[in-house]
Structure formats: structure tokens, C-alpha cells
Design a protein around this motif. Structure first.
Motif, PDB file in Angstrom:
ATOM      1  N   MET A   1     -45.762  93.991 -68.383  1.00  0.00           N
ATOM      2  CA  MET A   1     -45.152  92.781 -68.909  1.00  0.00           C
ATOM      3  C   MET A   1     -46.259  91.825 -69.358  1.00  0.00           C
ATOM      4  SD  MET A   1     -41.984  93.470 -68.583  1.00  0.00           S
ATOM      5  CE  MET A   1     -40.905  92.081 -68.605  1.00  0.00           C
ATOM      6  N   MET A   2     -45.894  90.938 -70.277  1.00  0.00           N
ATOM      7  CA  MET A   2     -46.844  89.919 -70.724  1.00  0.00           C
ATOM      8  C   MET A   2     -46.120  88.585 -70.847  1.00  0.00           C
ATOM      9  SD  MET A   2     -47.532  91.076 -74.637  1.00  0.00           S
ATOM     10  CE  MET A   2     -46.187  91.388 -75.762  1.00  0.00           C
ATOM     11  N   GLU A   3     -46.878  87.530 -70.644  1.00  0.00           N
ATOM     12  CA  GLU A   3     -46.344  86.179 -70.711  1.00  0.00           C
ATOM     13  C   GLU A   3     -46.868  85.502 -71.976  1.00  0.00           C
ATOM     14  OE1 GLU A   3     -47.355  82.426 -68.149  1.00  0.00           O
ATOM     15  OE2 GLU A   3     -46.000  83.765 -67.039  1.00  0.00           O
ATOM     16  N   ILE A   4     -45.950  84.950 -72.766  1.00  0.00           N
ATOM     17  CA  ILE A   4     -46.264  84.272 -74.020  1.00  0.00           C
ATOM     18  C   ILE A   4     -45.687  82.870 -73.944  1.00  0.00           C
ATOM     19  CG2 ILE A   4     -45.975  84.368 -76.542  1.00  0.00           C
ATOM     20  CD1 ILE A   4     -47.358  86.865 -75.332  1.00  0.00           C
ATOM     21  N   ARG A   5     -46.354  81.910 -74.544  1.00  0.00           N
ATOM     22  CA  ARG A   5     -45.809  80.553 -74.644  1.00  0.00           C
ATOM     23  C   ARG A   5     -45.370  80.309 -76.078  1.00  0.00           C
ATOM     24  NH1 ARG A   5     -45.420  77.327 -70.406  1.00  0.00           N
ATOM     25  NH2 ARG A   5     -46.692  77.907 -68.658  1.00  0.00           N
ATOM     26  N   VAL A   6     -44.151  79.837 -76.231  1.00  0.00           N
ATOM     27  CA  VAL A   6     -43.606  79.509 -77.548  1.00  0.00           C
ATOM     28  C   VAL A   6     -43.149  78.053 -77.492  1.00  0.00           C
ATOM     29  CG1 VAL A   6     -41.871  80.043 -79.288  1.00  0.00           C
ATOM     30  CG2 VAL A   6     -42.815  81.880 -77.873  1.00  0.00           C
ATOM     31  N   ASP A   7     -43.844  77.189 -78.223  1.00  0.00           N
ATOM     32  CA  ASP A   7     -43.538  75.754 -78.208  1.00  0.00           C
ATOM     33  C   ASP A   7     -43.460  75.209 -76.778  1.00  0.00           C
ATOM     34  OD1 ASP A   7     -43.645  74.981 -80.816  1.00  0.00           O
ATOM     35  OD2 ASP A   7     -41.493  74.808 -81.107  1.00  0.00           O
ATOM     36  N   GLY A   8     -44.380  75.641 -75.932  1.00  0.00           N
ATOM     37  CA  GLY A   8     -44.438  75.155 -74.568  1.00  0.00           C
ATOM     38  C   GLY A   8     -43.513  75.874 -73.595  1.00  0.00           C
ATOM     39  N   ARG A   9     -42.666  76.734 -74.107  1.00  0.00           N
ATOM     40  CA  ARG A   9     -41.730  77.470 -73.252  1.00  0.00           C
ATOM     41  C   ARG A   9     -42.319  78.839 -72.921  1.00  0.00           C
ATOM     42  NH1 ARG A   9     -35.449  78.700 -74.741  1.00  0.00           N
ATOM     43  NH2 ARG A   9     -34.887  79.448 -72.688  1.00  0.00           N
ATOM     44  N   ARG A  10     -42.305  79.198 -71.657  1.00  0.00           N
ATOM     45  CA  ARG A  10     -42.857  80.482 -71.223  1.00  0.00           C
ATOM     46  C   ARG A  10     -41.794  81.567 -71.341  1.00  0.00           C
ATOM     47  NH1 ARG A  10     -44.937  80.488 -65.300  1.00  0.00           N
ATOM     48  NH2 ARG A  10     -42.797  79.832 -65.101  1.00  0.00           N
ATOM     49  N   VAL A  11     -42.158  82.662 -72.006  1.00  0.00           N
ATOM     50  CA  VAL A  11     -41.258  83.815 -72.095  1.00  0.00           C
ATOM     51  C   VAL A  11     -42.024  85.047 -71.619  1.00  0.00           C
ATOM     52  CG1 VAL A  11     -39.848  82.855 -73.946  1.00  0.00           C
ATOM     53  CG2 VAL A  11     -41.802  84.256 -74.532  1.00  0.00           C
ATOM     54  N   THR A  12     -41.310  85.957 -71.003  1.00  0.00           N
ATOM     55  CA  THR A  12     -41.902  87.197 -70.520  1.00  0.00           C
ATOM     56  C   THR A  12     -41.343  88.342 -71.347  1.00  0.00           C
ATOM     57  OG1 THR A  12     -42.071  86.280 -68.294  1.00  0.00           O
ATOM     58  CG2 THR A  12     -42.213  88.672 -68.508  1.00  0.00           C
ATOM     59  N   LEU A  13     -42.249  89.149 -71.878  1.00  0.00           N
ATOM     60  CA  LEU A  13     -41.877  90.262 -72.738  1.00  0.00           C
ATOM     61  C   LEU A  13     -42.559  91.542 -72.268  1.00  0.00           C
ATOM     62  CD1 LEU A  13     -42.526  88.567 -76.199  1.00  0.00           C
ATOM     63  CD2 LEU A  13     -40.318  88.860 -75.088  1.00  0.00           C
ATOM     64  N   ALA A  14     -41.985  92.657 -72.638  1.00  0.00           N
ATOM     65  CA  ALA A  14     -42.633  93.945 -72.386  1.00  0.00           C
ATOM     66  C   ALA A  14     -43.799  94.102 -73.352  1.00  0.00           C
ATOM     67  CB  ALA A  14     -41.636  95.076 -72.581  1.00  0.00           C
ATOM     68  N   ARG A  15     -44.826  94.770 -72.930  1.00  0.00           N
ATOM     69  CA  ARG A  15     -45.964  95.041 -73.818  1.00  0.00           C
ATOM     70  C   ARG A  15     -45.467  95.774 -75.061  1.00  0.00           C
ATOM     71  NH1 ARG A  15     -50.486  93.240 -72.043  1.00  0.00           N
ATOM     72  NH2 ARG A  15     -50.793  92.973 -69.824  1.00  0.00           N
ATOM     73  N   GLY A  16     -46.066  95.448 -76.203  1.00  0.00           N
ATOM     74  CA  GLY A  16     -45.674  96.071 -77.452  1.00  0.00           C
ATOM     75  C   GLY A  16     -44.652  95.272 -78.244  1.00  0.00           C
ATOM     76  N   MET A  17     -44.077  94.241 -77.633  1.00  0.00           N
ATOM     77  CA  MET A  17     -43.121  93.399 -78.344  1.00  0.00           C
ATOM     78  C   MET A  17     -43.863  92.556 -79.379  1.00  0.00           C
ATOM     79  SD  MET A  17     -40.167  94.124 -77.305  1.00  0.00           S
ATOM     80  CE  MET A  17     -38.930  94.176 -76.071  1.00  0.00           C
ATOM     81  N   THR A  18     -43.131  92.052 -80.364  1.00  0.00           N
ATOM     82  CA  THR A  18     -43.729  91.325 -81.481  1.00  0.00           C
ATOM     83  C   THR A  18     -43.415  89.838 -81.426  1.00  0.00           C
ATOM     84  OG1 THR A  18     -41.781  91.617 -82.880  1.00  0.00           O
ATOM     85  CG2 THR A  18     -43.462  93.366 -82.963  1.00  0.00           C
ATOM     86  N   VAL A  19     -43.970  89.122 -82.391  1.00  0.00           N
ATOM     87  CA  VAL A  19     -43.694  87.688 -82.530  1.00  0.00           C
ATOM     88  C   VAL A  19     -42.186  87.467 -82.619  1.00  0.00           C
ATOM     89  CG1 VAL A  19     -43.958  85.707 -84.075  1.00  0.00           C
ATOM     90  CG2 VAL A  19     -45.940  87.164 -83.558  1.00  0.00           C
ATOM     91  N   ARG A  20     -41.496  88.284 -83.400  1.00  0.00           N
ATOM     92  CA  ARG A  20     -40.033  88.142 -83.534  1.00  0.00           C
ATOM     93  C   ARG A  20     -39.347  88.181 -82.165  1.00  0.00           C
ATOM     94  NH1 ARG A  20     -36.595  89.306 -87.822  1.00  0.00           N
ATOM     95  NH2 ARG A  20     -38.342  90.298 -88.896  1.00  0.00           N
ATOM     96  N   HIS A  21     -39.754  89.108 -81.305  1.00  0.00           N
ATOM     97  CA  HIS A  21     -39.148  89.215 -79.977  1.00  0.00           C
ATOM     98  C   HIS A  21     -39.401  87.950 -79.150  1.00  0.00           C
ATOM     99  CE1 HIS A  21     -39.649  93.596 -80.985  1.00  0.00           C
ATOM    100  NE2 HIS A  21     -38.358  93.481 -80.765  1.00  0.00           N
TER     101      HIS A  21
END
Length: 67
Positions: A1-21
Motif C-alpha cells: 500500500m502507499m499513502e498519497i496526499r491530494v489537496d491535503g487529504r490523505r488517501v491510501t492506494l495499492a501500489r501501481g495505482m495512478t493519479v486518476r485513482h
């Protein structure tokens, strides 16, 4: 899993997911489809099919004026 911040909001995605996800998970995809830009940590615009790494930060910037 990986953690990404989008406009200050934390989202957790599976590795290999894209910006769209990440945008879908953060609930902001519609803004981008309506014309907003996605900007990465370095100030570069990124596409919806762009790759992500754990810890990446994205921000959504509304376009100024008519497109």
C-alpha cells in the motif's frame, strides 16, 4: 500500500495505482475533468495516467479564465 496526499487529504492506494485513482479516492476527479489541473510536489502538471510513489503530494488548481 502507499499513502498519497491530494489537496491535503490523505488517501491510501495499492501500489501501481495512478493519479486518476488518487483523485477518485479523494473525491476530486470531477473537478479535474471540468478543467482543473493536477500539480505535483515540484510544481509540474501531471496527467491522469501518471504513476505515483508512496508519499507523493498532489494539489488541484483551478484554471484561471476561459479554457
Amino acid at each position: 500500500m502507499m499513502e498519497i496526499r491530494v489537496d491535503g487529504r490523505r488517501v491510501t492506494l495499492a501500489r501501481g495505482m495512478t493519479v486518476r485513482h488518487a483523485l477518485i479516492a479523494a473525491g476530486v476527479l470531477e473537478r479535474v475533468l471540468a478543467g482543473a489541473r493536477v500539480i505535483d510536489t515540484w510544481g509540474s502538471e501531471v496527467g491522469l495516467d501518471g504513476a505515483l510513489d508512496d508519499g507523493d503530494t498532489l494539489r488541484i488548481v483551478e484554471r484561471a479564465g476561459p479554457r
